[in-house]
Write a protein that holds these residues in place. Structure first.
Motif, PDB file in Angstrom:
ATOM      1  N   ASP A   1      -1.181  -3.653  -6.740  1.00 28.09           N
ATOM      2  CA  ASP A   1      -1.604  -3.441  -5.357  1.00 28.09           C
ATOM      3  C   ASP A   1      -3.060  -3.875  -5.183  1.00 28.09           C
ATOM      4  O   ASP A   1      -3.425  -4.540  -4.216  1.00 28.09           O
ATOM      5  CB  ASP A   1      -1.420  -1.952  -5.019  1.00 28.09           C
TER       6      ASP A   1
ATOM      7  N   VAL B   1       1.874   7.233  -6.565  1.00 29.66           N
ATOM      8  CA  VAL B   1       1.013   8.395  -6.898  1.00 29.66           C
ATOM      9  C   VAL B   1       1.796   9.688  -6.735  1.00 29.66           C
ATOM     10  O   VAL B   1       1.614  10.629  -7.504  1.00 29.66           O
ATOM     11  CB  VAL B   1      -0.218   8.540  -5.970  1.00 29.66           C
ATOM     12  N   LEU B   2       2.668   9.723  -5.714  1.00 33.14           N
ATOM     13  CA  LEU B   2       3.460  10.934  -5.513  1.00 33.14           C
ATOM     14  C   LEU B   2       4.379  11.175  -6.709  1.00 33.14           C
ATOM     15  O   LEU B   2       4.586  12.321  -7.118  1.00 33.14           O
ATOM     16  CB  LEU B   2       4.272  10.821  -4.210  1.00 33.14           C
TER      17      LEU B   2
ATOM     18  N   ILE C   1       0.851  -1.196   0.000  1.00 33.96           N
ATOM     19  CA  ILE C   1       0.000   0.000   0.000  1.00 33.96           C
ATOM     20  C   ILE C   1       0.887   1.247   0.000  1.00 33.96           C
ATOM     21  O   ILE C   1       0.646   2.211  -0.721  1.00 33.96           O
ATOM     22  CB  ILE C   1      -0.959   0.016   1.213  1.00 33.96           C
ATOM     23  N   PHE C   2       1.951   1.196   0.796  1.00 36.45           N
ATOM     24  CA  PHE C   2       2.847   2.344   0.877  1.00 36.45           C
ATOM     25  C   PHE C   2       3.544   2.600  -0.464  1.00 36.45           C
ATOM     26  O   PHE C   2       3.730   3.752  -0.860  1.00 36.45           O
ATOM     27  CB  PHE C   2       3.868   2.143   1.998  1.00 36.45           C
TER      28      PHE C   2
ATOM     29  N   SER D   1       2.276   2.045  -3.275  1.00 35.93           N
ATOM     30  CA  SER D   1       1.272   2.667  -4.133  1.00 35.93           C
ATOM     31  C   SER D   1       1.244   4.173  -3.895  1.00 35.93           C
ATOM     32  O   SER D   1       1.092   4.961  -4.830  1.00 35.93           O
ATOM     33  CB  SER D   1      -0.107   2.080  -3.834  1.00 35.93           C
ATOM     34  N   VAL D   2       1.373   4.564  -2.601  1.00 36.01           N
ATOM     35  CA  VAL D   2       1.368   5.987  -2.265  1.00 36.01           C
ATOM     36  C   VAL D   2       2.566   6.691  -2.901  1.00 36.01           C
ATOM     37  O   VAL D   2       2.418   7.739  -3.542  1.00 36.01           O
ATOM     38  CB  VAL D   2       1.373   6.178  -0.732  1.00 36.01           C
TER      39      VAL D   2
ATOM     40  N   HIS E   1      -0.518   0.290  -9.462  1.00 39.10           N
ATOM     41  CA  HIS E   1      -1.699   0.311  -8.587  1.00 39.10           C
ATOM     42  C   HIS E   1      -2.537  -0.944  -8.795  1.00 39.10           C
ATOM     43  O   HIS E   1      -3.127  -1.471  -7.862  1.00 39.10           O
ATOM     44  CB  HIS E   1      -2.567   1.532  -8.852  1.00 39.10           C
TER      45      HIS E   1
END
Lengths: 109, 257
Positions: free
Chosen positions: B244, B120-121, B113-114, B116-117, B241
């Motif tokens: 994920d 996006v960044l 999940i991290f 994925s963050v 993503h």
């Protein structure tokens, strides 16, 4: 390629400030739902109800990943539907084959 | 050049007016480039493959008996019933024989999940044409992706080697761990599905890491800056993503339910 341009107009060579609040919000929602799933694993005995709770929470998580991280929420309606409608067929396949599995089980035991 | 002026002269007639509807060509009806659309439809087809795996898991799991504490007594591994996931996946690296039900898989989920963050960044930084930020977040994503892969390697190794106690098989011998033909945890198909589903997902993560490394090199070389946009980061982001997203479903149907 207008949608690649930064949201606010800036002078050439100047980099606009990051806009990341929504990203961290989505992250905390995903972590929260995962934590909730673990609460149910340890506080509830296995049952159809517990499994249904897991499936609903999983769909919530999937929604946040697809809508926010993959940006599908902000795409055109045509794109959204051409991705979502075929997925509905998978739900049908899943229900049909799990029913089939139960039928085989009943025939054996 | 002369043809354009001729068209302008006769364009007063309704018959010759250029067609400008959404689907008449010359624009992007879905407001997305060809590459992004194709990534979406590839991911849709990939979703069908993963759904086929998970549906197969559902069918086979329901075909076997579930473990029932009232009938089968205290939990132990047996080929007669489907194993309870928290009893199979309860080891944690460096903690020896401690019973940590689903602890390691929780950590792996958080790592993914991290990642994925951070992806996006990287995409967000690409929209701002911020090369340094794109590089930074791509590197973090590669790091988390590689960490997830290493964790999965540990998980596989532990699953394959099994516990010291093992399980007494029907032929009277004790078997430890798992392979495609035999396993100590339950029906043969349990281990087969574990290897195929997590293996297919792991292969996707591996491909994703390779794409990210390539993307990082291209960013560093200034390829996207010269092109004027970072759409490639966006497309690889969609793929990442999706990986994920698949893990969210594998986690629920393989480890939780």
């Amino acid at each position: 390629m207008a949608h690649h341009a930064p949201a606010q107009s800036t002078h050439v060579g100047e980099i606009p400030k990051p806009n990341v609040g929504w990203i961290w919000k989505t992250f905390f929602v995903l972590v929260g739902i995962t934590a909730l799933e673990f609460v149910f694993v340890f506080l509830m005995d296995p049952s159809t109800l517990r499994n249904s709770i897991f499936i609903v929470l999983t769909i919530f998580k999937a929604f946040f990943i697809v809508a926010e991280f993959m940006h599908l929420k902000h795409e055109t309606k045509g794109l959204i539907w051409s991705v979502l409608i075929p997925m509905a067929l998978l739900v049908w396949l899943l229900v049909a084959l799990v029913t089939e599995g139960n039928a085989i089980h009943n025939a054996i035991y | 050049m002369s043809t354009i002026s001729t068209t302008q002269v006769i364009s007063d007639s309704a018959l010759d007016k250029p067609r400008t509807g959404t689907w008449d060509g010359g624009n992007e009806p879905f407001n997305a480039s060809y590459g992004k659309l194709m990534m979406w439809f590839f991911l849709l087809s990939d979703a069908f493959t993963f759904a086929a795996f998970l549906t197969t898991y559902g069918l086979i799991r329901h075909r076997y008996a579930a473990y029932d504490p009232a009938v089968n007594g205290a939990f132990h591994f047996s080929t007669k019933w489907w194993p309870v996931p928290d009893k199979v996946f309860n080891a944690f690296p460096g903690m020896g024989h401690a019973d940590v039900p689903l602890g390691f898989v929780a950590l792996m989920t958080m790592i993914l999940i991290f990642s994925s963050v951070t992806m996006v960044l990287a995409v967000e930084a690409g929209h701002r044409m911020d090369k340094k930020d794109v590089q930074k977040w791509l590197l973090w994503t590669i790091l988390f992706g590689a960490t997830f892969l290493s964790s999965q390697a540990w998980e596989w190794s532990h699953f394959i080697h099994g516990t010291e106690k093992g399980t007494l098989m029907n032929d009277g011998t004790v078997f430890h761990g798992a392979n495609l033909a035999m396993n100590q945890y339950g029906p043969v198909l349990f281990a087969d599905l574990f290897f195929f589903i997590t293996g297919f997902h792991g292969t996707h993560v591996f491909s994703g890491v390779c794409l990210l490394v390539w993307c990082f090199i291209a960013t560093t070389n200034g390829t996207f800056e010269k092109r004027g946009h970072y759409e490639m980061v966006e497309k690889i982001g969609l793929y990442w993503h999706f990986v994920d997203l698949v893990w969210v479903f594998v986690f629920t149907f393989f480890y939780l339910v």
